[in-house]
Motif scaffolding. Structure first.
Motif, PDB file in Angstrom:
ATOM      1  N   LEU A 160       0.848  -1.026   0.073  1.00 21.16           N
ATOM      2  CA  LEU A 160      -0.052  -0.001  -0.023  1.00 21.16           C
ATOM      3  C   LEU A 160       0.903   1.375   0.005  1.00 21.16           C
ATOM      4  CD1 LEU A 160      -2.919  -1.216   2.493  1.00 21.16           C
ATOM      5  CD2 LEU A 160      -3.118  -0.749  -0.107  1.00 21.16           C
ATOM      6  N   THR A 161       1.979   1.260   0.677  1.00 24.25           N
ATOM      7  CA  THR A 161       2.734   2.412   0.870  1.00 24.25           C
ATOM      8  C   THR A 161       3.496   2.703  -0.550  1.00 24.25           C
ATOM      9  OG1 THR A 161       3.310   1.946   3.268  1.00 24.25           O
ATOM     10  CG2 THR A 161       4.859   3.539   2.080  1.00 24.25           C
ATOM     11  N   GLN A 162       3.918   1.467  -1.085  1.00 31.46           N
ATOM     12  CA  GLN A 162       4.509   1.749  -2.330  1.00 31.46           C
ATOM     13  C   GLN A 162       3.764   2.228  -3.516  1.00 31.46           C
ATOM     14  OE1 GLN A 162       5.911  -2.423  -3.398  1.00 31.46           O
ATOM     15  NE2 GLN A 162       7.356  -2.430  -1.710  1.00 31.46           N
ATOM     16  N   LEU A 163       2.426   1.801  -3.328  1.00 34.73           N
ATOM     17  CA  LEU A 163       1.067   2.177  -4.530  1.00 34.73           C
ATOM     18  C   LEU A 163       0.912   3.788  -3.982  1.00 34.73           C
ATOM     19  CD1 LEU A 163      -0.794  -1.007  -4.763  1.00 34.73           C
ATOM     20  CD2 LEU A 163       0.931  -0.183  -6.364  1.00 34.73           C
ATOM     21  N   GLY A 164       1.381   4.381  -2.956  1.00 29.72           N
ATOM     22  CA  GLY A 164       1.029   5.560  -2.706  1.00 29.72           C
ATOM     23  C   GLY A 164      -0.369   5.942  -1.841  1.00 29.72           C
ATOM     24  N   TYR A 165      -0.843   4.939  -1.182  1.00 28.18           N
ATOM     25  CA  TYR A 165      -2.278   4.753  -0.343  1.00 28.18           C
ATOM     26  C   TYR A 165      -1.732   5.197   0.887  1.00 28.18           C
ATOM     27  CZ  TYR A 165      -4.786   2.419  -3.918  1.00 28.18           C
ATOM     28  OH  TYR A 165      -5.502   1.875  -4.886  1.00 28.18           O
ATOM     29  N   ARG A 166      -2.787   5.949   1.615  1.00 26.98           N
ATOM     30  CA  ARG A 166      -2.332   6.642   3.036  1.00 26.98           C
ATOM     31  C   ARG A 166      -3.127   5.252   3.688  1.00 26.98           C
ATOM     32  NH1 ARG A 166      -4.683  12.134   4.082  1.00 26.98           N
ATOM     33  NH2 ARG A 166      -4.118  11.663   6.089  1.00 26.98           N
ATOM     34  N   VAL A 167      -2.232   4.510   4.370  1.00 32.13           N
ATOM     35  CA  VAL A 167      -2.606   3.080   4.849  1.00 32.13           C
ATOM     36  C   VAL A 167      -3.859   3.349   5.912  1.00 32.13           C
ATOM     37  CG1 VAL A 167      -2.047   1.123   6.172  1.00 32.13           C
ATOM     38  CG2 VAL A 167      -0.364   2.146   4.510  1.00 32.13           C
ATOM     39  N   ALA A 168      -3.884   4.248   6.519  1.00 33.70           N
ATOM     40  CA  ALA A 168      -4.799   4.405   7.795  1.00 33.70           C
ATOM     41  C   ALA A 168      -6.191   4.796   7.156  1.00 33.70           C
ATOM     42  CB  ALA A 168      -4.611   5.652   8.741  1.00 33.70           C
ATOM     43  N   LEU A 169      -6.262   5.234   5.867  1.00 39.32           N
ATOM     44  CA  LEU A 169      -7.651   5.597   5.120  1.00 39.32           C
ATOM     45  C   LEU A 169      -7.934   4.876   3.852  1.00 39.32           C
ATOM     46  CD1 LEU A 169      -6.748   9.485   4.605  1.00 39.32           C
ATOM     47  CD2 LEU A 169      -7.926   8.208   6.473  1.00 39.32           C
ATOM     48  N   VAL A 170      -7.763   3.355   3.865  1.00 40.71           N
ATOM     49  CA  VAL A 170      -8.161   2.358   3.043  1.00 40.71           C
ATOM     50  C   VAL A 170      -8.698   1.193   3.702  1.00 40.71           C
ATOM     51  CG1 VAL A 170      -6.146   3.163   1.315  1.00 40.71           C
ATOM     52  CG2 VAL A 170      -5.770   1.245   2.998  1.00 40.71           C
ATOM     53  N   ALA A 171      -9.480   0.506   3.061  1.00 40.49           N
ATOM     54  CA  ALA A 171      -9.951  -1.041   3.207  1.00 40.49           C
ATOM     55  C   ALA A 171      -9.567  -1.786   2.048  1.00 40.49           C
ATOM     56  CB  ALA A 171     -11.708  -0.772   3.432  1.00 40.49           C
ATOM     57  N   VAL A 172      -9.170  -2.940   2.469  1.00 41.42           N
ATOM     58  CA  VAL A 172      -8.813  -3.962   1.588  1.00 41.42           C
ATOM     59  C   VAL A 172      -9.303  -5.288   1.819  1.00 41.42           C
ATOM     60  CG1 VAL A 172      -6.502  -5.251   0.693  1.00 41.42           C
ATOM     61  CG2 VAL A 172      -6.511  -2.760   1.731  1.00 41.42           C
ATOM     62  N   GLU A 173      -9.891  -5.712   0.527  1.00 35.90           N
ATOM     63  CA  GLU A 173     -10.253  -6.898   0.330  1.00 35.90           C
ATOM     64  C   GLU A 173      -9.207  -7.897  -0.452  1.00 35.90           C
ATOM     65  OE1 GLU A 173     -14.546  -7.902  -1.025  1.00 35.90           O
ATOM     66  OE2 GLU A 173     -13.340  -8.489  -2.839  1.00 35.90           O
ATOM     67  N   ARG A 174      -8.834  -9.115   0.147  1.00 38.37           N
ATOM     68  CA  ARG A 174      -8.006  -9.880  -0.659  1.00 38.37           C
ATOM     69  C   ARG A 174      -8.872 -11.196  -0.648  1.00 38.37           C
ATOM     70  NH1 ARG A 174      -3.257 -12.450   2.804  1.00 38.37           N
ATOM     71  NH2 ARG A 174      -4.127 -14.306   2.368  1.00 38.37           N
ATOM     72  N   GLU A 182      -8.873  -5.855  -3.874  1.00 36.43           N
ATOM     73  CA  GLU A 182      -9.809  -4.519  -4.105  1.00 36.43           C
ATOM     74  C   GLU A 182      -9.325  -3.581  -3.032  1.00 36.43           C
ATOM     75  OE1 GLU A 182     -11.731  -4.075  -6.717  1.00 36.43           O
ATOM     76  OE2 GLU A 182     -11.267  -5.723  -7.376  1.00 36.43           O
ATOM     77  N   ILE A 183      -9.124  -2.386  -3.555  1.00 37.15           N
ATOM     78  CA  ILE A 183      -8.493  -1.111  -2.399  1.00 37.15           C
ATOM     79  C   ILE A 183      -9.499  -0.084  -2.341  1.00 37.15           C
ATOM     80  CG2 ILE A 183      -6.631   0.199  -1.552  1.00 37.15           C
ATOM     81  CD1 ILE A 183      -4.852  -1.877  -3.028  1.00 37.15           C
ATOM     82  N   VAL A 184     -10.036   0.041  -1.216  1.00 35.29           N
ATOM     83  CA  VAL A 184     -11.092   1.463  -1.430  1.00 35.29           C
ATOM     84  C   VAL A 184     -10.398   2.590  -0.271  1.00 35.29           C
ATOM     85  CG1 VAL A 184     -13.274   2.430  -0.644  1.00 35.29           C
ATOM     86  CG2 VAL A 184     -13.102  -0.231  -1.655  1.00 35.29           C
ATOM     87  N   SER A 185     -10.121   3.938  -0.990  1.00 35.07           N
ATOM     88  CA  SER A 185      -9.703   4.822  -0.281  1.00 35.07           C
ATOM     89  C   SER A 185     -10.943   5.523   0.456  1.00 35.07           C
ATOM     90  CB  SER A 185      -8.836   5.695  -1.002  1.00 35.07           C
ATOM     91  OG  SER A 185      -7.686   5.123  -1.416  1.00 35.07           O
ATOM     92  N   PHE A 186     -10.839   5.971   1.644  1.00 37.33           N
ATOM     93  CA  PHE A 186     -11.818   6.821   2.207  1.00 37.33           C
ATOM     94  C   PHE A 186     -11.423   8.173   1.940  1.00 37.33           C
ATOM     95  CE2 PHE A 186     -11.894   3.108   4.618  1.00 37.33           C
ATOM     96  CZ  PHE A 186     -13.115   2.679   4.368  1.00 37.33           C
TER      97      PHE A 186
END
Length: 75
Positions: free
Chosen positions: A31-45, A67-71
């Motif tokens: 998530l960090t490598q992809l530029g997401y703010r980890v505290a603001l996402v939900a992830v389905e694997r 599936e990554i969803v950003s808030f």
């Protein structure tokens, strides 16, 4: 709707798009490598929701489908 995707070696699916994955990594690192703010996402694997507390210990490989969803705030 169902469809089949033939994956190239070392590629995984993230939000329906193929992404290169050089080596297995933790979800937190990915998530960090992809530029997401980890505290603001939900992830389905692979169809299962991953708790944020488990992001640092969940290993992601090229066989996974994410599936990554950003808030986002707004009004």
């Amino acid at each position: 709707m169902s469809f089949f995707v033939t994956r190239k070696e070392n590629y995984m699916l993230i939000n329906g798009e193929e992404k290169a994955l050089a080596a297995p990594t933790t979800l937190n690192e990915l998530l960090t490598q992809l530029g997401y703010r980890v505290a603001l996402v939900a992830v389905e694997r692979n169809g299962a929701i991953i708790k944020q507390a488990d992001f640092g210990t969940t290993t992601i490989t090229d066989a996974d489908k994410l599936e990554i969803v950003s808030f986002v705030g707004g009004g």
